[in-house]
Design an enzyme around this catalytic site. Sequence first.
Site, mmCIF file in Angstrom:
data_model
loop_
_atom_site.group_PDB
_atom_site.id
_atom_site.type_symbol
_atom_site.label_atom_id
_atom_site.label_comp_id
_atom_site.label_asym_id
_atom_site.label_seq_id
_atom_site.Cartn_x
_atom_site.Cartn_y
_atom_site.Cartn_z
ATOM 1 N N ASP B 13 52.586 21.781 79.222
ATOM 2 C CA ASP B 13 51.160 22.542 78.727
ATOM 3 C C ASP B 13 50.859 23.869 78.749
ATOM 4 O OD1 ASP B 13 52.006 20.284 76.284
ATOM 5 O OD2 ASP B 13 51.452 19.184 78.029
ATOM 6 N N HIS B 43 56.492 23.284 72.805
ATOM 7 C CA HIS B 43 56.111 24.784 73.047
ATOM 8 C C HIS B 43 55.557 25.390 71.228
ATOM 9 C CE1 HIS B 43 59.200 25.375 76.593
ATOM 10 N NE2 HIS B 43 58.640 23.882 76.634
#
EC number: 6.3.4.4
Lengths: 323, 422
Positions: B13, B43
Amino acid sequence: MGSGNWSTDVYAARASYRASTGASAFAYSDGGATAVHPDLDPRGVTVRESRDSADHPESLAIGVLFDVTGSMGTVPRTLQAKLPDLLGLLLRKGYVEHPHILFGAVGDATCDRAPLQVGQFEADNRMDDDLGKILLEGGGGGQMRESYELAMYFMARHTAIDCFDKRGKRGYLFMIGDELAYPKAKRREIARFVGGEPDEDVPIAELVRELQRRYDVYFIIPEGAYHSGNREVKDFWQELLGQNVLYLDDLDAVCETIALTIGLAEDAIDLGEGLGHLAEAGSDAGASVSRALARLDAARAPVAVSSTPPGLDAAGPSATTRL
Amino acid sequence: MGHVIVVDLGFGDAGKGTVVDHLCRAGAAEVVVRFNGGAQAAHNVVAPDGRHHTFAQFGSGTFTPGVRTHLSRFVLIDPLALAAEADHLRALGVPDALDRLTVDGEALLTTPYHRAANRARESARGAARHGSCGMGIGETASYALAHDDAPRAADCLSPARLRRRLAAVRDWYRDAFPGGEDVPGADACAEAFTAFAERVRIVGAGHLHALLRAGNVVFEGAQGVLLDEWHGFHPYTTWSTTTSANAETLLAEAGASAARLGVLRAYATRHGPGPFVTEDPALTADLPDPHNGTGRWQGAFRVGHLDAVALRYALEVTGGVDGLAVTHLDVAGARPDLRVCHSYEMDGERVGRLEAGPPDLDRQAALTRRLLAARPVYTPLGDPVATIEDALGAPVVLRSHGPTSSDKRADHFRTTIDLSVR
């Protein structure tokens, strides 16, 4: 660290793939085009070139021309789907270090909208784009002939390949189809579809001789195609190209057949090794390729003693068939 | 620019997606190669026009027309999730994502049976769950270790073999988890997987070699180095090599090399359970992530301060980087209370470096136990870029101040790799 954002429903996935299948592989053709794409139009093209470069210091020209009329249905789509495999096999296994591949399509100059389409020699996935621009003619005349003579005229007189011009090494030309060619490249059709006009029609035997000086020329007849069982077609091409006519019983194996033919001709492999490479790459084409190439492989032994040294055969038709 | 490997130096992340999107949008790469993980990757990329997509199996450069994705043999392919992701991209005006995708025939396939097994196993763990995404990634990897006939992408080209192998996975699932959730039949699954193979090009290893010769490639890592199967904090890890090792292997096979770019946020995050020394509940409350909520299987999204100890450990286990990309600098600018942790109070002493070594899960589990009791030693964050460069000894070559590519600033004058646009 991630998520499961996307649906994993088996039925939705199947429907989604099926709905989008074939929609854009031949986007140009499937989009309703009715004329040759400008990038593939041979008219007015001086030469299509395969040139050495810093990235590809020893280029090797490979032309692949195929029939896009109805009887050959799926060949272009198969070629496009398997193209990366072809390039991959050639490169990965070191059959050829710097292949430049040109795609072209052949129709019938007497009745088709797109009797001849020829892309560029490309070293990377731009050749993919060329395939996507090909107009799939469909249909096809009833006369069991396509204008291969026109394609051969173009390849003989409108290509410039450094492998031969600079290094005396012949390129490769594969034609794939199930029909006869017309006996002569007609001057009117040349003027109309290629440009320039010779003084008279050029007989196909003369074109073959011209071509064979600079290319190893092969004709692949897929056994599954409509006319392929026809004796006349086999005899016609065999008379022109001798043992360089290959009979392929599985259209899906066409890329593998081309790759292994080149591997054999380059003396990079024997048939057993090549079939091993196919198996290693997860290809199921081995059996078909093996049947198609068995005769080539048997004839391979004399290569070392009979091939003409580079450069010596530039002045006229080669006395020996290289394979 | 040359080829670039993008890895996340934290727990995931950090913003790999937005960095990869930027590199492709700026023309610095034409192909994205995935080299680990599978459909559980998430993503998030926001296009300058506001379109948002969570990239899982498609490369994060897919918004840029013509940019291709190649899924290498190290990726676990989920053909079902792939179809749904392609549908979403199509809805966003990207109709040809599947045309621009190639899959290595050696890549393992994640099936509905692996996914069901994953959920059954994680449910059985109760409160001790590992933070799995419930997508069957770990089950796919472990099944393949125990079964030579684990289904792979190339099997989709051979219907009979595919059907046989899928049936074997289904039988295995039924035997191992008799009370597990219902799963589709092998025939239905085989049909969908066959449709996948008819639509997506499945290629040999030579394809990647050709791609590497034809133009610039960006290798997009999934998850983060601190979640690595061998170097992460066991058992709160992912079943995947998240360091740059797989990418280096693929490059070496092709005789190529790449610059290594490490991505981190100006602060720390962790999604799911496991050690998180610099976690700060106040930051968790104040800095929710728009794209990372609490997951049914994963658990909560957690936020903390920049952890130089963990980042240095990540750099060590991934073999160093040539440059850093720092994201969320806009957030850092708005939070003067952010801090940086240079050392831990751990086992009664001050520790600035965590020991790394060859694969040894017992050692990693012991490290996890120590980390769960460690306390951070903070100093103010100051200028995050300068602080990060000093703490990690690597140049910051890309700074991100917001979600879109236009919020990125390349800083190529002082660096070993040039991320400037053409």
